[in-house]
Write a protein that holds these residues in place. Sequence first.
Motif, PDB file in Angstrom:
ATOM      1  N   ILE A   1       0.857  -1.178   0.000  1.00  0.00           N
ATOM      2  CA  ILE A   1       0.000   0.000   0.000  1.00  0.00           C
ATOM      3  C   ILE A   1       0.896   1.232   0.000  1.00  0.00           C
ATOM      4  O   ILE A   1       2.098   1.150   0.287  1.00  0.00           O
ATOM      5  CB  ILE A   1      -0.933   0.026   1.224  1.00  0.00           C
ATOM      6  CG1 ILE A   1      -0.107   0.072   2.528  1.00  0.00           C
ATOM      7  CG2 ILE A   1      -1.868  -1.188   1.230  1.00  0.00           C
ATOM      8  CD1 ILE A   1      -0.954   0.260   3.771  1.00  0.00           C
TER       9      ILE A   1
ATOM     10  N   GLU B   1       1.611  -5.002   2.437  1.00  0.00           N
ATOM     11  CA  GLU B   1       0.205  -5.058   2.812  1.00  0.00           C
ATOM     12  C   GLU B   1      -0.003  -5.866   4.095  1.00  0.00           C
ATOM     13  O   GLU B   1      -0.904  -5.578   4.885  1.00  0.00           O
ATOM     14  CB  GLU B   1      -0.603  -5.668   1.661  1.00  0.00           C
ATOM     15  CG  GLU B   1      -2.118  -5.569   1.860  1.00  0.00           C
ATOM     16  CD  GLU B   1      -2.882  -6.064   0.636  1.00  0.00           C
ATOM     17  OE1 GLU B   1      -4.119  -6.123   0.705  1.00  0.00           O
ATOM     18  OE2 GLU B   1      -2.213  -6.380  -0.379  1.00  0.00           O
TER      19      GLU B   1
ATOM     20  N   GLN C   1       0.046  -3.794   7.222  1.00  0.00           N
ATOM     21  CA  GLN C   1      -0.968  -2.754   7.341  1.00  0.00           C
ATOM     22  C   GLN C   1      -1.761  -2.880   8.639  1.00  0.00           C
ATOM     23  O   GLN C   1      -2.135  -1.887   9.260  1.00  0.00           O
ATOM     24  CB  GLN C   1      -1.917  -2.838   6.134  1.00  0.00           C
ATOM     25  CG  GLN C   1      -3.023  -1.794   6.140  1.00  0.00           C
ATOM     26  CD  GLN C   1      -3.934  -1.934   4.929  1.00  0.00           C
ATOM     27  OE1 GLN C   1      -3.716  -2.806   4.072  1.00  0.00           O
ATOM     28  NE2 GLN C   1      -4.950  -1.078   4.832  1.00  0.00           N
ATOM     29  N   GLN C   2      -2.009  -4.123   9.089  1.00  0.00           N
ATOM     30  CA  GLN C   2      -2.856  -4.339  10.266  1.00  0.00           C
ATOM     31  C   GLN C   2      -2.211  -3.824  11.559  1.00  0.00           C
ATOM     32  O   GLN C   2      -2.895  -3.655  12.576  1.00  0.00           O
ATOM     33  CB  GLN C   2      -3.147  -5.838  10.409  1.00  0.00           C
ATOM     34  CG  GLN C   2      -1.887  -6.697  10.510  1.00  0.00           C
ATOM     35  CD  GLN C   2      -2.196  -8.181  10.596  1.00  0.00           C
ATOM     36  OE1 GLN C   2      -3.189  -8.570  11.200  1.00  0.00           O
ATOM     37  NE2 GLN C   2      -1.356  -9.002   9.987  1.00  0.00           N
TER      38      GLN C   2
ATOM     39  N   LYS D   1      -3.888   4.805  12.203  1.00  0.00           N
ATOM     40  CA  LYS D   1      -3.949   6.124  11.584  1.00  0.00           C
ATOM     41  C   LYS D   1      -3.208   7.187  12.395  1.00  0.00           C
ATOM     42  O   LYS D   1      -2.795   8.207  11.838  1.00  0.00           O
ATOM     43  CB  LYS D   1      -5.414   6.542  11.397  1.00  0.00           C
ATOM     44  CG  LYS D   1      -6.139   5.773  10.299  1.00  0.00           C
ATOM     45  CD  LYS D   1      -7.546   6.297  10.104  1.00  0.00           C
ATOM     46  CE  LYS D   1      -8.258   5.582   8.952  1.00  0.00           C
ATOM     47  NZ  LYS D   1      -7.646   5.862   7.634  1.00  0.00           N
TER      48      LYS D   1
ATOM     49  N   GLU E   1      -5.137   3.095   5.645  1.00  0.00           N
ATOM     50  CA  GLU E   1      -5.606   2.605   4.345  1.00  0.00           C
ATOM     51  C   GLU E   1      -4.678   3.123   3.259  1.00  0.00           C
ATOM     52  O   GLU E   1      -3.850   4.019   3.497  1.00  0.00           O
ATOM     53  CB  GLU E   1      -7.045   3.077   4.100  1.00  0.00           C
ATOM     54  CG  GLU E   1      -8.038   2.543   5.132  1.00  0.00           C
ATOM     55  CD  GLU E   1      -9.439   3.077   4.884  1.00  0.00           C
ATOM     56  OE1 GLU E   1      -9.601   3.914   3.956  1.00  0.00           O
ATOM     57  OE2 GLU E   1     -10.359   2.670   5.624  1.00  0.00           O
ATOM     58  N   ASP E   2      -4.790   2.556   2.100  1.00  0.00           N
ATOM     59  CA  ASP E   2      -3.946   2.949   0.970  1.00  0.00           C
ATOM     60  C   ASP E   2      -4.146   4.430   0.652  1.00  0.00           C
ATOM     61  O   ASP E   2      -5.267   4.904   0.476  1.00  0.00           O
ATOM     62  CB  ASP E   2      -4.297   2.078  -0.249  1.00  0.00           C
ATOM     63  CG  ASP E   2      -3.322   2.302  -1.404  1.00  0.00           C
ATOM     64  OD1 ASP E   2      -2.192   2.768  -1.127  1.00  0.00           O
ATOM     65  OD2 ASP E   2      -3.691   2.015  -2.557  1.00  0.00           O
TER      66      ASP E   2
ATOM     67  N   ASP F   1      -3.208   6.945   2.739  1.00  0.00           N
ATOM     68  CA  ASP F   1      -3.295   7.791   3.934  1.00  0.00           C
ATOM     69  C   ASP F   1      -1.994   8.558   4.148  1.00  0.00           C
ATOM     70  O   ASP F   1      -0.912   8.154   3.680  1.00  0.00           O
ATOM     71  CB  ASP F   1      -3.588   6.928   5.173  1.00  0.00           C
ATOM     72  CG  ASP F   1      -5.053   6.528   5.242  1.00  0.00           C
ATOM     73  OD1 ASP F   1      -5.851   7.100   4.474  1.00  0.00           O
ATOM     74  OD2 ASP F   1      -5.401   5.630   6.047  1.00  0.00           O
TER      75      ASP F   1
END
Length: 336
Positions: free
Chosen positions: A41, A88, A91-92, A96, A126-127, A129
């Motif tokens: 991402i 990816e 990402q978890q 933010k 998210e992608d 951000d």
Amino acid sequence: MSASENKRSIIVGIFIVIGVIIFIAGVLTLGGKQKRFVSSITLKAIFNNVNGITAGNNVFFSGVKIGTVSKVAFYGNAQVEVTLHVEEKAQQYIHKNSLAKLSSEGFIGNKMIEIIAGPAGTPVVEDGDRLDVAAALGPDDIMKTLQDNNKNILAITNDFKVVSTEMVKGKGALGALLTDSVMADRLRQMSVNLENASATTARVTSAISQYTSKLNNKGTLATELLTDTTVFSNLKTAVKSLQATAASASEMTGNLNATSQKLTSDKNAVGVLLNDEATGAKLKTTVSNLESSTKKLDENMEALQHNFLLRGFFRKKAKAEEKAKEKAQEEQQQPQ
């Protein structure tokens, strides 16, 4: 085509194949390091100064490489926008409110971007951000800190120099210890006294240890008192008896004191006899008169016994007494 030309063509073909394989392996290796062939991402961060960050630098999260810097471009008036390609699967773990920070791989290593994790309660990124930027110390800040530290070290060194100079001159307690021979002799004497005190303490401790070991020997009074409940109970009983005897003696002493006080008083017969001389003289006279009366009474009784009117009575009485006496002697002589 001759056999030699065929052989040369085969060798050239083999080298070409090997070169292609090496090229593909290199591309795959570099692509793997740059995370080109994994799902990713895009994240962005805007810095005031990137301090030499370029495309291809690594991106780390909690010490693990998770992506690379794909693009560095100016943003606005004087800021720089850095685009990050992040795996990816990572990402978890990035939320933010995570922060992007400029750092380096080691003290003098390559520049990199470090993502600092935020609280787990917020949603993950998210992608596309944009991450907030954490303040980082630049080289100028580091040099300034080093300069301040150097100044502090210099001040400490100067202070120590002054102190050491004063000590060499004999000023202060430490200086006196280093230069004053009298104080040094006193210090040595103090050390000797401390050694003697320590030796004495050791001897006392040894004596106490020997004494306590004797207390554990069976048959001794101390051991019986400490371990035998019967002896202890008897001792308690003896102590109670002594206490009772002491109480009785105290009470007797009190009675004697009260009696002696009464003997010195003239308010009772014994006190009057002991303390009043006139009464004593009268008592002596009375006793003397009684003796005279008794003597005269004996003479009168003797005269009555020889009187012819009462002579028979006294003879009968004497015979009766003599018979009673003989009877008593006979009873005593009879066997039991």
